[in-house]
Write a protein that holds these residues in place. Structure first.
Motif, mmCIF file in Angstrom:
data_model
loop_
_atom_site.group_PDB
_atom_site.id
_atom_site.type_symbol
_atom_site.label_atom_id
_atom_site.label_comp_id
_atom_site.label_asym_id
_atom_site.label_seq_id
_atom_site.Cartn_x
_atom_site.Cartn_y
_atom_site.Cartn_z
ATOM 1 N N ARG A 1 0.828 -1.209 0.000
ATOM 2 C CA ARG A 1 0.000 0.000 0.000
ATOM 3 C C ARG A 1 0.866 1.266 0.000
ATOM 4 O O ARG A 1 0.476 2.304 -0.547
ATOM 5 C CB ARG A 1 -0.901 0.029 1.241
ATOM 6 N N ALA A 2 2.022 1.179 0.612
ATOM 7 C CA ALA A 2 2.913 2.344 0.667
ATOM 8 C C ALA A 2 3.552 2.627 -0.684
ATOM 9 O O ALA A 2 4.115 3.697 -0.895
ATOM 10 C CB ALA A 2 4.001 2.126 1.715
ATOM 11 N N GLY A 3 3.482 1.645 -1.577
ATOM 12 C CA GLY A 3 4.022 1.869 -2.910
ATOM 13 C C GLY A 3 5.374 1.238 -3.178
ATOM 14 O O GLY A 3 5.998 1.506 -4.203
ATOM 15 N N ILE A 4 5.816 0.363 -2.279
ATOM 16 C CA ILE A 4 7.055 -0.370 -2.566
ATOM 17 C C ILE A 4 6.806 -1.207 -3.816
ATOM 18 O O ILE A 4 5.836 -1.953 -3.874
ATOM 19 C CB ILE A 4 7.440 -1.306 -1.377
ATOM 20 N N PRO A 5 7.654 -1.092 -4.827
ATOM 21 C CA PRO A 5 7.363 -1.741 -6.117
ATOM 22 C C PRO A 5 7.325 -3.271 -6.048
ATOM 23 O O PRO A 5 7.940 -3.893 -5.177
ATOM 24 C CB PRO A 5 8.517 -1.284 -7.009
ATOM 25 N N ASP A 6 6.641 -3.840 -7.011
ATOM 26 C CA ASP A 6 6.559 -5.300 -7.129
ATOM 27 C C ASP A 6 7.948 -5.922 -7.202
ATOM 28 O O ASP A 6 8.830 -5.407 -7.889
ATOM 29 C CB ASP A 6 5.807 -5.678 -8.420
ATOM 30 N N GLY A 7 8.108 -7.037 -6.525
ATOM 31 C CA GLY A 7 9.363 -7.781 -6.596
ATOM 32 C C GLY A 7 10.383 -7.351 -5.563
ATOM 33 O O GLY A 7 11.339 -8.077 -5.302
ATOM 34 N N VAL A 8 10.187 -6.200 -4.973
ATOM 35 C CA VAL A 8 11.171 -5.723 -3.991
ATOM 36 C C VAL A 8 11.090 -6.541 -2.706
ATOM 37 O O VAL A 8 12.104 -6.883 -2.105
ATOM 38 C CB VAL A 8 10.976 -4.211 -3.719
ATOM 39 N N ILE A 9 9.861 -6.873 -2.307
ATOM 40 C CA ILE A 9 9.659 -7.742 -1.140
ATOM 41 C C ILE A 9 8.877 -8.966 -1.590
ATOM 42 O O ILE A 9 7.861 -8.829 -2.265
ATOM 43 C CB ILE A 9 8.855 -7.027 -0.022
ATOM 44 N N ASN A 10 9.339 -10.126 -1.195
ATOM 45 C CA ASN A 10 8.648 -11.367 -1.522
ATOM 46 C C ASN A 10 8.585 -12.225 -0.277
ATOM 47 O O ASN A 10 9.513 -12.190 0.548
ATOM 48 C CB ASN A 10 9.396 -12.131 -2.623
ATOM 49 N N VAL A 11 7.495 -12.993 -0.121
ATOM 50 C CA VAL A 11 7.359 -13.850 1.064
ATOM 51 C C VAL A 11 7.039 -15.271 0.644
ATOM 52 O O VAL A 11 6.086 -15.502 -0.114
ATOM 53 C CB VAL A 11 6.236 -13.356 2.000
ATOM 54 N N VAL A 12 7.824 -16.189 1.158
ATOM 55 C CA VAL A 12 7.577 -17.611 0.923
ATOM 56 C C VAL A 12 7.255 -18.254 2.268
ATOM 57 O O VAL A 12 8.084 -18.230 3.175
ATOM 58 C CB VAL A 12 8.823 -18.285 0.307
ATOM 59 N N THR A 13 6.045 -18.801 2.390
ATOM 60 C CA THR A 13 5.677 -19.472 3.642
ATOM 61 C C THR A 13 5.895 -20.972 3.503
ATOM 62 O O THR A 13 5.550 -21.563 2.477
ATOM 63 C CB THR A 13 4.201 -19.194 3.987
#
Lengths: 490, 490, 490, 490
Positions: D203-215
């Motif tokens: 929501r803050a606008g951090i671009p796609d791919g910058v943060i990724n989560v694998v559970t």
């Protein structure tokens, strides 16, 4: 202040009183100063003509407030300053408009100044929590050295009209972040930007007495003297002319106060024959004519290498001829008026002197009668002995001088007593480092005419001043205190 | 200089001339200053009474030398300074002896000073190669900011007689390392230490013109004024009294020169009831009586908490009674003379005033007639209004004042206009941090009376001065220069 | 060790034993390693073939010594290291000669290495006394944060033969200065430089157990494993190949040891069409052929822009053709042998592969039979797929590759898994910053082929290693310890 | 996720999918992990059971995003992170509630964690624009050295369940600020805090791919291996147990990745006889029982000096007896459950072992059957050989050990292989410095049981980890790059 209020979203930002210990107050004498819009010469409002007594009260208030503000945690101050930063963003358009109305600069520059002004509040809020001290290795067994940073105390702030808001925040931001309290004397030409800033600081929750404002014009000598000599003040910070800087410095000496002085410029702007011509023309136009030439980092002497001199002159002339002079609130205006008629007179004197010495007027060269406007002007073949090469013009006059060699132009550039900013255009990496190191200035722009950012150490050498603002400048508002821990035992 | 030469291994270290542009020279007028051994009042030699003309020559020489010295690599300067450091070690005994003969301090203190003095040459040699600039993250795409450090230029150095060698190296070391050149005005009481230092610098290979020495006594005003006002000088650094500091500061203002001032002290020394009594008594004896009380960081006001006051007074009295006053060359001497009879007069005035105000003399309390000696003195129940509590005594007089609470004593300690060093003894970790932070001084000794080391930021707050020496002090001899690289392209 | 001793002024610098806890000792097994002069293939001496047991003893000795050495003051260590520095200067010629005899490099390079090697001892001595900790502003009232630096403990040092002395001092200097103790495993090819260094450290007064040396060849796996896995060791530092770096890293993981790894290079060297041709040719010759190409920062892939390719190739060919290969002790020799025949074999493989892929041999291209010499070689039109472009050659082979655009060559330069050094020649200031930022390496030389200095952060990115040596590298041998002081009271 | 949503203001913060390249996605296999509330053992939702394939996709996405994110200006990243910080403040209550529901800690601790968690986003945003490089003085004439900082690349982040949000932001904040991109593997016990954080970053606008989560839970080995071995990843950062730290470290070795490891603690807590008893009891209660003893800086071994042992034990027993165990959402609860039954089993084992070795149970000493609760427990006279003294208990068990001398207790405190935090209470300033320096830990609390702040260098020595988080920790996500500028000419 009808005129000033015109177009503001929040007219309550307009304050026509001084501010001492959290209270908006008039001068004890009841006297006021009339403030004019330089584009129209209409009065836009008044502020109190305060004097010695109010100054003492303001200093006393600051001194009392320092006892608590100076002991708050850096994080507490950080958070309050961040609130102020957000208020500045929220009221950005209004604040920019006020700058344009009282200073005359185009609205786009007013907005630029407010972005710049607010950036110092944010920057120094973030610096507050980073005022690291040191643990020093000790040559003596059983002893430990720690150095901490403490706020210096009450600060006197004296600022100019060319950046009515930013010159305050660059000092006040550092002072507040450090834990200092302040007495501000804004310029009589542009007090409203300062007062609006303080109103927002009050809304942000900065406690009473931490910031105080004394407005003055006729009483400036007695007010300035008190701000520099009062024992409760521990630091004086000033931006303005070199002669006034020397005067205040001498006053501060009487009580060994720390001073930060950002004085006059007279910046060289050099175009070498290996420059990118487009960039150099563009850079010269911006660097010389921003704020109608009324910034301390404006190019004042433009040296152009012989082989490209004619082309450069022609292209810059084209550019300057396209400038549109007018009221800064008019969206088509590219350049506003000078601050007042005395400023115009200096420009007239510089141009007349140059022409008398043999210079040619390529563009402009005269004032608009009965106004504070002077036409953007390009002079060619200006002799190095001309006044415009000796002193800051502080007006929209670009003086071109031809040179032949690198050594020659460096010598010319360094031939004045001051040294704030300097600029040059060249593509050769060796020359770039070489000339950048040789110019006797505090700040060098290589292939750029814009250098101002919150992070940089802003300031000059020689008679352009002492100290650096922005960047690590919070340290100029703090004392290093050494604590030696002995008696540690075995 | 027979007397001075007595016992030296290398009598060629004795120089009785000034030093300009690499040449040993007499005063143009031929006039000389007579220098005495304060322990015997015998003349030990003469140095030239130089004036305005020699000062200008020295400054010119320094200015010319700066053009090359300022552009050498830091490593080159480092290596030359390391040679000087080794020469200082090699001639350690001779140099210490010279200090004792011209200043009067016991030989063990003379040796201590030479170790301290040499340490600044080594320290700043090592600092020279560490004058890091910065690369600043830039908010503007395509622009890069680099900040470099450059030497400030010619430096005027004015120093006192209480540390004839170390007060010079603390300034000169930083100046040389930074790439500056210098004009030194040593005190007329102790010029030989300074001249020997310069002789060794010459032997080490420091180029002509980089260091210059102007000796003067009667012409001190005109010499000092030139050193502060000459346009070729860019910085003035001084250690001495607060009144002189203010004077020089005011002179420097006329050309916006940077100043570093290390002025007067009047240090509080506080003994809390949770102190280790042995340590506190020992600390007080050293901190008060070192150099016969003639250092700017000597304890001047000794506050003792009521419940331990009597014991502390008795034990310190025992200690002081054992001091042995005499010629510093005598190995049994623990304390030497004052520098001259004017210094004795001030001590007499302070003691008489204290006694008149109700203080009791526990030990000493009088001068040795017809000499520059004053007996180590302990005064009890000294009222806070006594002169000895208001001004630096700069003599061997310990004034004890009783106090009750922490708040009270902090207030007393902070009640003066100056703030150089402060000391206190307490074992509680909370109190130690608390009081250390509250004392309005530049340097705090907790459970120790000795704080001086090359690495510390030496200097005061309020009217005790501006700037810090030692430690990172090389930066006070350098300008930050911002270089903005634009036009990087895509 | 007759051969080794040939020409030394102080033959007692030659040690043929290991060094544990201050004692020179043989291997418990009595086994030895034969060390040859690569220029003659004659044995120049032997050192012990030590193993697991000696390694454990050395680590134990270092661990015991750490208990006292780690608690000495930084000044004490500084002074001992300065003594060692002066001994290294005093024995400069002998030490350089030993390097040439065991490594093969020309004497001028041996001397250069010793200057470089000694510079780390001086640099880190000076760093020792500057291991500043910090005082951190605290968000919690009544709490104070101090961070101190403490030595990490026993350090294992594993070094290569290409800089037999300097690779040790770059690590050992930092370790000693920090207060760590060390176990060194020098390479079996060049142990004498290391042992002489340790002999001088002993003479300088470095206490027993602080430095220990284990020599080994056949037992290298068990020795290396112990050095990485022993619980008493807290850090492993290595310079050598990437595969060995990975191996040691994995071993260190078992006890969470800190590692510093300086692994392989494969440096790109790019010549743009706006380069100064003289400089670029000179730079390539030095950067590629120094140490006969056997340094980790040697150029390995030389990319030349198409428009200047032919001229560059011709001029570099001229230069290489003038090289004189021979025994390094011969003053006319410009380039010595490779370290041993295995090194020659790799070079042969790379050249053969390149030629088979279509490259042309402009100069050289073959070994000198029955020796460790390979002729300085210049290959043209080498395809990017050739081995010489994929791996470090570590030999005197310059491989030229033609390129067209800046983007293309940056991509090529970054196409390998390693990234230590990179070089390029261009005069345009924009390109210089741009390409310097884009190269995926730890160190960039712009218009220079020489980058090594004690002050720089030496080290790589990607699979070229972890950590930085020199410069601020002492911090890699220290732990930051936070001390939070609570309970300060009001 | 009904249960989880209970009481949230913005239920859209609940995400039950992984997050790759800006998309919320399920596991390819469709498998899920059941997540329970440890206070009730009810399922509160599920997240995908991802594996190798998803991990590779996430790494690829991060690698592509790095090409642009890594080249943004620091100010751009600063501003986006400040937006995220404000979103975290806005959703503070919801986020705290989610922590309590999935982790079990009391709501007041959940709120404390969220304040702490958000503080890292703010801190590192502010650090981003302060990633200063250096200009290094150069020993070679005509050469200039500049060191810049560049982001290291893709980062793998693996975090524990005891601080489900803060352990991520302490790493992610630094990574984002530096210009790195990230793949996060949150713990299967507490994934929702992590996913909510990422939703707000989006929501803050951090671009796609910058943060990724694998559970992941069952596939943790293959996922972890890929995160450590994939060539596109340049750094691995982990908080958790020492054995897992070693495992990941070994994996990272294969490609010479940089690692930051924050592993296990086993903190000593020492009470000297000169401590303030009130403070010490209060400190022990907080430091031991915060998070029911499940933090890596919790006191694990409580050493009390003999003369005050009985009083301390009695007063701590009183305190512990007043704790109220229960569901963290209940406002009267002071202590929540352990994370799951396996955690309870370890506590049972430690208490049983201590009692078998002779310890006495003063309070508690048993679990609540059929739950994840264990009663807050105080053990007295615990032998140093007991398990509770050898390993981290990670549960609500305070083990008291009697000691006599300072030396003895320092030795005991240092007798384990790990060294994260250590605490002690004493008022003597000498002892405070002494013991603080002697404890073999990364962080020392003197007279306080709380040390965590964003500004401190968080991390341990010995087998407690490598690297420091918070404070200057952004540098662990950056490479120093040296740029040497040659060819400057005269």
């Amino acid at each position: 202040s009808q005129a000033l209020a015109f177009g503001l979203k929040d007219a309550s930002l307009i304050k026509n009183q001084g501010f001492i210990n959290g209270q908006w107050i008039d001068a004890k004498s009841g006297a006021t100063i009339s403030v004019n819009n330089p584009a129209t010469n209409e009065e836009i409002g008044t502020v109190p003509e305060m004097g010695l007594e109010e100054t003492k009260e303001a200093i006393n208030a600051a001194s009392v407030a320092f006892q608590t503000w100076g002991k708050t945690t850096a994080k507490y101050r950080h958070d309050l300053m961040m609130k102020l930063f957000h208020l500045l963003q929220e009221h950005h358009d209004d604040l920019a408009r006020m700058i344009t109305i009282e200073n005359g600069k185009p609205l786009v520059e007013g907005k630029g100044e407010m972005t710049y002004s607010a950036s110092f509040i944010e920057w120094f809020a973030e610096e507050a929590v980073r005022t690291y001290g040191e643990h020093l290795p000790c040559a003596l067994p059983g002893v430990r050295n720690v150095v901490i940073k403490q706020p210096i105390g009450v600060v006197s702030i004296l600022t100019p009209w060319n950046f009515p808001s930013a010159m305050i925040t660059r000092k006040l931001g550092a002072a507040l972040a450090a834990g200092c309290t302040a007495v501000i004397k804004p310029p009589p030409e542009t007090p409203f930007s300062a007062l609006a800033l303080v109103e927002l600081a009050k809304r942000a929750g900065i406690p009473d007495g931490v910031i105080n404002v004394v407005t003055t014009q006729k009483n400036v000598i007695e007010v300035g003297k008190e701000m520099c000599e009062n024992k409760l003040v521990r630091k004086v910070t000033f931006t303005g002319s070199t002669p006034v800087a020397k005067l205040l410095y001498g006053m501060a000496a009487s009580t060994l106060k720390k001073v930060s002085l950002e004085a006059g410029g007279n910046a060289p702007f050099i175009v070498f024959d290996d420059a990118n011509m487009d960039d150099a023309v563009e850079g010269a136009a911006i660097c010389k004519f921003r704020g109608s030439g009324q910034t301390c980092v404006c190019a004042n002497r433009i040296y152009v290498q012989a082989s490209i001199y004619d082309e450069f002159a022609a292209r810059l002339a084209d550019k300057v001829a396209q400038f549109k002079v007018g009221n800064g609130l008019d969206s088509t205006t590219t350049h506003g008026p000078l601050i007042h008629s005395r400023a115009v007179e200096k420009v007239i004197r510089h141009v007349d002197d140059a022409v008398a010495s043999g210079a040619q007027v390529l563009v402009g060269g005269k004032p608009i009668p009965d106004s504070s406007f002077y036409l953007p002007t390009l002079l060619s073949d200006v002799p190095t002995t001309a006044l415009v090469n000796q002193e800051e013009t502080f007006g929209p006059v670009a003086a071109l001088i031809k040179f032949t060699t690198e050594d020659e132009v460096v010598k010319l550039a360094n031939s004045v007593d001051v040294g704030l900013a300097g600029y040059f255009y060249s593509r050769d990496v060796g020359r770039v480092w070489r000339v950048a190191e040789k110019l006797e200035v505090g700040m060098v722009g290589c292939n750029t005419g814009l250098i101002s950012q919150a992070i940089i150490p802003f300031g000059g050498v020689k008679e352009s001043g002492l100290g650096r603002e922005g960047g690590h400048g919070i340290t100029e508002y703090m004392n290093d205190k050494l604590i030696v821990f002995g008696g540690l035992g075995a």
